[in-house]
Design an enzyme around this catalytic site. Structure first.
Site, PDB file in Angstrom:
ATOM      1  N   ARG A 136     -10.685  -4.780  37.680  1.00  0.00           N
ATOM      2  CA  ARG A 136     -11.104  -5.961  38.430  1.00  0.00           C
ATOM      3  C   ARG A 136     -12.388  -5.621  39.162  1.00  0.00           C
ATOM      4  O   ARG A 136     -12.750  -4.451  39.327  1.00  0.00           O
ATOM      5  CB  ARG A 136     -10.015  -6.369  39.431  1.00  0.00           C
ATOM      6  CG  ARG A 136      -8.868  -7.082  38.750  1.00  0.00           C
ATOM      7  CD  ARG A 136      -7.767  -7.416  39.730  1.00  0.00           C
ATOM      8  NE  ARG A 136      -8.142  -8.458  40.676  1.00  0.00           N
ATOM      9  CZ  ARG A 136      -7.340  -8.893  41.657  1.00  0.00           C
ATOM     10  NH1 ARG A 136      -6.142  -8.344  41.811  1.00  0.00           N
ATOM     11  NH2 ARG A 136      -7.726  -9.848  42.474  1.00  0.00           N
ATOM     12  N   HIS A 137     -13.074  -6.643  39.633  1.00  0.00           N
ATOM     13  CA  HIS A 137     -14.259  -6.444  40.473  1.00  0.00           C
ATOM     14  C   HIS A 137     -13.843  -5.786  41.785  1.00  0.00           C
ATOM     15  O   HIS A 137     -12.666  -5.820  42.164  1.00  0.00           O
ATOM     16  CB  HIS A 137     -14.908  -7.805  40.751  1.00  0.00           C
ATOM     17  CG  HIS A 137     -13.905  -8.796  41.267  1.00  0.00           C
ATOM     18  ND1 HIS A 137     -13.502  -8.828  42.579  1.00  0.00           N
ATOM     19  CD2 HIS A 137     -13.172  -9.740  40.623  1.00  0.00           C
ATOM     20  CE1 HIS A 137     -12.586  -9.772  42.728  1.00  0.00           C
ATOM     21  NE2 HIS A 137     -12.360 -10.339  41.550  1.00  0.00           N
ATOM     22  N   ARG A 143     -19.366 -11.256  41.543  1.00  0.00           N
ATOM     23  CA  ARG A 143     -18.531 -10.128  41.975  1.00  0.00           C
ATOM     24  C   ARG A 143     -18.303  -9.093  40.864  1.00  0.00           C
ATOM     25  O   ARG A 143     -18.153  -7.903  41.156  1.00  0.00           O
ATOM     26  CB  ARG A 143     -17.207 -10.612  42.565  1.00  0.00           C
ATOM     27  CG  ARG A 143     -16.344 -11.534  41.692  1.00  0.00           C
ATOM     28  CD  ARG A 143     -15.296 -12.193  42.607  1.00  0.00           C
ATOM     29  NE  ARG A 143     -14.292 -13.014  41.953  1.00  0.00           N
ATOM     30  CZ  ARG A 143     -14.459 -14.292  41.590  1.00  0.00           C
ATOM     31  NH1 ARG A 143     -15.653 -14.869  41.723  1.00  0.00           N
ATOM     32  NH2 ARG A 143     -13.462 -14.991  41.076  1.00  0.00           N
ATOM     33  N   TYR A 154      -3.744 -20.050  48.995  1.00  0.00           N
ATOM     34  CA  TYR A 154      -2.492 -20.587  48.443  1.00  0.00           C
ATOM     35  C   TYR A 154      -1.807 -21.501  49.471  1.00  0.00           C
ATOM     36  O   TYR A 154      -1.200 -22.505  49.101  1.00  0.00           O
ATOM     37  CB  TYR A 154      -1.562 -19.454  47.982  1.00  0.00           C
ATOM     38  CG  TYR A 154      -2.101 -18.706  46.769  1.00  0.00           C
ATOM     39  CD1 TYR A 154      -2.194 -19.331  45.533  1.00  0.00           C
ATOM     40  CD2 TYR A 154      -2.526 -17.383  46.874  1.00  0.00           C
ATOM     41  CE1 TYR A 154      -2.703 -18.664  44.421  1.00  0.00           C
ATOM     42  CE2 TYR A 154      -3.031 -16.706  45.764  1.00  0.00           C
ATOM     43  CZ  TYR A 154      -3.128 -17.349  44.539  1.00  0.00           C
ATOM     44  OH  TYR A 154      -3.637 -16.686  43.443  1.00  0.00           O
ATOM     45  N   ASN A 186     -11.355 -12.430  48.364  1.00  0.00           N
ATOM     46  CA  ASN A 186     -10.126 -11.612  48.406  1.00  0.00           C
ATOM     47  C   ASN A 186      -9.745 -11.381  49.862  1.00  0.00           C
ATOM     48  O   ASN A 186      -8.570 -11.475  50.236  1.00  0.00           O
ATOM     49  CB  ASN A 186     -10.336 -10.236  47.745  1.00  0.00           C
ATOM     50  CG  ASN A 186     -10.517 -10.317  46.241  1.00  0.00           C
ATOM     51  OD1 ASN A 186     -11.325  -9.592  45.668  1.00  0.00           O
ATOM     52  ND2 ASN A 186      -9.753 -11.183  45.583  1.00  0.00           N
ATOM     53  N   HIS A 196     -11.547 -10.297  36.095  1.00  0.00           N
ATOM     54  CA  HIS A 196     -10.771 -10.906  37.179  1.00  0.00           C
ATOM     55  C   HIS A 196      -9.279 -10.817  36.886  1.00  0.00           C
ATOM     56  O   HIS A 196      -8.867 -10.616  35.740  1.00  0.00           O
ATOM     57  CB  HIS A 196     -11.169 -12.371  37.319  1.00  0.00           C
ATOM     58  CG  HIS A 196     -12.645 -12.556  37.455  1.00  0.00           C
ATOM     59  ND1 HIS A 196     -13.284 -12.651  38.668  1.00  0.00           N
ATOM     60  CD2 HIS A 196     -13.624 -12.610  36.505  1.00  0.00           C
ATOM     61  CE1 HIS A 196     -14.584 -12.795  38.463  1.00  0.00           C
ATOM     62  NE2 HIS A 196     -14.819 -12.773  37.163  1.00  0.00           N
ATOM     63  N   GLU A 246     -13.189 -16.006  35.713  1.00  0.00           N
ATOM     64  CA  GLU A 246     -11.813 -16.153  36.197  1.00  0.00           C
ATOM     65  C   GLU A 246     -11.233 -17.508  35.816  1.00  0.00           C
ATOM     66  O   GLU A 246     -11.969 -18.481  35.573  1.00  0.00           O
ATOM     67  CB  GLU A 246     -11.773 -15.940  37.724  1.00  0.00           C
ATOM     68  CG  GLU A 246     -10.393 -16.006  38.365  1.00  0.00           C
ATOM     69  CD  GLU A 246      -9.326 -15.084  37.724  1.00  0.00           C
ATOM     70  OE1 GLU A 246      -9.181 -15.109  36.486  1.00  0.00           O
ATOM     71  OE2 GLU A 246      -8.637 -14.386  38.485  1.00  0.00           O
ATOM     72  N   GLY A 265       0.824  -1.217   0.000  1.00  0.00           N
ATOM     73  CA  GLY A 265       0.000   0.000   0.000  1.00  0.00           C
ATOM     74  C   GLY A 265       0.848   1.252   0.000  1.00  0.00           C
ATOM     75  O   GLY A 265       2.010   1.233   0.424  1.00  0.00           O
TER      76      GLY A 265
HETATM   77  O1  F6P Z   1      -7.017 -14.145  44.068  1.00  0.00           O
HETATM   78  C1  F6P Z   1      -7.841 -13.602  43.116  1.00  0.00           C
HETATM   79  C2  F6P Z   1      -7.764 -14.361  41.812  1.00  0.00           C
HETATM   80  O2  F6P Z   1      -8.575 -13.719  40.871  1.00  0.00           O
HETATM   81  C3  F6P Z   1      -8.126 -15.867  41.892  1.00  0.00           C
HETATM   82  O3  F6P Z   1      -9.511 -16.122  41.791  1.00  0.00           O
HETATM   83  C4  F6P Z   1      -7.311 -16.453  40.774  1.00  0.00           C
HETATM   84  O4  F6P Z   1      -7.159 -17.852  40.883  1.00  0.00           O
HETATM   85  C5  F6P Z   1      -6.032 -15.696  40.938  1.00  0.00           C
HETATM   86  O5  F6P Z   1      -6.396 -14.380  41.314  1.00  0.00           O
HETATM   87  C6  F6P Z   1      -5.192 -15.631  39.698  1.00  0.00           C
HETATM   88  O6  F6P Z   1      -3.924 -15.126  40.044  1.00  0.00           O
HETATM   89  P1  F6P Z   1      -2.655 -16.114  40.059  1.00  0.00           P
HETATM   90  O7  F6P Z   1      -2.599 -16.681  38.677  1.00  0.00           O
HETATM   91  O8  F6P Z   1      -1.493 -15.205  40.364  1.00  0.00           O
HETATM   92  O9  F6P Z   1      -2.852 -17.177  41.071  1.00  0.00           O
END
Ligand code: F6P
Length: 406
Positions: free
Chosen positions: A223-224, A272, A303, A230, A358, A292, A17
């Site tokens: 994000r929500h 949420r 975790y 959370n 999310h 999510e 072009g």
């Molecule tokens: O903690 C909030 C969130 O949205 C979880 O629902 C999701 O599993 C996570 O974050 C994703 O983040 P990461 O991949 O760092 O675990």
């Protein structure tokens, strides 16, 4: 392990072009899209070769097709870029984007033949526009800031660029049907014409090209508001928002009302995000693709609980967070695949859009919009209580982050 994609083809996308028709805009979008989907891509811009080797500041006469000396020099830069691209294909390159005017048929024939000898398919992508108002706006917006015009007044630069276009117009020939596969984008997407599109990859690109067009609309990502999970450090689930989350929803509605035009609002199907967008008024659209990342057997855990109950899973995720898939859940790579239709829809929208979703999903969307490498996606910062505002430019987006008091 190398996973072959359908067709497994290598493809050179060859832009065509006149100058200021949006080739680089299209080329960069294609590159971002393909890299995000996991293809190994390279963008080769012949203008950059010229600027590096001959110096940026060349007058319009340098581009005259009948100036034998500079013509040979320019062809040399074009061939150097092509050879670099072909070398890269020999390694593990999958889709190379060759960004130049390629305005004359003989040059395109050379490119097609060289690619074909290297086992690389060619898709010409031609951008056509005859509307002087659009062309002038494009020159003013995207060309006057080039290193080619450093230190020159805007009016002189504008005049020179118009003269450069006129030089190319003397010999420009649109791609013909006999040249093979092409997609022509006319008047910034008003019309899209395709010819001999074969195979999965070219079809997917043709489909994507039908959607994209230059636009000035803003994209907001949020994000929500804070959720019960959370607060408790739990992942996934479908928890309600907290009082603080509700305050964020109010602040977000206020933020949207303060904007010059009302955006289309997309949420996930989880309560949420729906509650966070509820005070904005006018309907939000809930998309399952925005839910999510599926945490499978780890859904609803903290975790620490995951580490204690599934230590091997926890360790595996730390090693390759992008590809790691939760048992009966998803990986970031999976999330990207399910977001592909959202990206296509987003590219086709002309109006501003607010996406309330999310952390993992927004990391993936942000990664696409900002051209981040796949492996970085799982670590991108997408905090709560923050609106990420993205305003389009020729090569991507300008970003601003607005923290809202919740
Ligand atoms: O903690 C909030 C969130 O949205 C979880 O629902 C999701 O599993 C996570 O974050 C994703 O983040 P990461 O991949 O760092 O675990």
């Amino acid at each position: 392990m190398v996973v072959k994609r359908p067709g497994g083809q290598k493809l050179a996308v060859v832009m065509v072009g006149l100058p200021a028709r949006g080739k680089t805009f299209v080329a960069r979008k294609l590159q971002r899209y393909l890299s995000w989907l996991g293809y190994s891509t390279l963008w080769a811009n012949v203008g950059d070769y010229r600027r590096a080797r001959a110096g940026a500041k060349q007058p319009a006469g340098y581009f005259a097709p009948d100036n034998a000396e500079t013509r040979e020099e320019r062809e040399g830069f074009a061939m150097a870029a092509l050879n670099d691209l072909l070398d890269w294909f020999k390694k593990d390159g999958e889709v190379g984007i060759y960004d130049a005017t390629n305005a004359e048929r003989p040059r395109r024939d050379i490119i097609r033949e060289a690619c074909s000898a290297a086992g690389v398919g060619v898709l010409f992508v031609e951008t056509i526009c005859d509307d002087p108002a659009i062309i002038d706006a494009n020159v003013r917006r995207n060309k006057l800031g080039l290193p080619d015009y450093a230190g020159m007044s805007a009016n002189d630069a504008f005049r020179d660029f118009r003269a450069r276009i006129a030089q190319y117009e003397r010999t420009y020939r649109p791609v013909e049907d006999g040249e093979g596969s092409y997609v022509k984008i006319v008047d910034a997407g008003r019309q899209v014409i395709s010819n001999r599109i074969e195979g999965y990859l070219s079809s997917r690109l043709a489909f994507f090209l039908m959607q994209i067009r230059p636009t000035e609309r803003t994209i907001w990502l949020s994000r929500h508001g804070e959720s019960e999970f959370n607060l408790a450090g739990r992942i996934g689930g479908d928890p309600p928002i907290t009082e603080r989350g509700r305050k964020y929803a109010e602040a977000l509605a206020e933020f949207v009302r303060s904007q010059p035009s009302h955006p289309v609002v997309w949420t996930s199907t989880l309560q949420r995000t729906v509650a966070t967008a509820a005070l904005i008024g006018r309907g939000a659209q809930s998309l399952r693709a925005l839910d999510e990342i599926g945490a499978g057997v780890c859904d609803g855990l903290t975790y620490e609980e995951i580490k204690a109950r599934f230590p091997d899973e926890f360790a595996a995720r730390a090693i390759d967070k992008f590809r790691y898939r939760y048992p009966r859940g998803e990986s970031y790579a999976d999330v990207i695949q399910r977001l592909d239709p959202v990206i296509v829809e987003l590219e086709g929208l002309r109006s501003p859009v607010l996406i309330v979703a999310h952390q993992a999903v927004l990391r993936a969307l942000y990664g696409y919009l900002m051209g981040k490498p796949q492996d970085e996606c799982p670590y991108l910062q997408v905090p709560l209580n923050t609106v990420i505002q993205l305003t389009p430019t020729e090569i991507g987006y300008d970003e601003e982050r607005v923290t809202l008091q919740a």
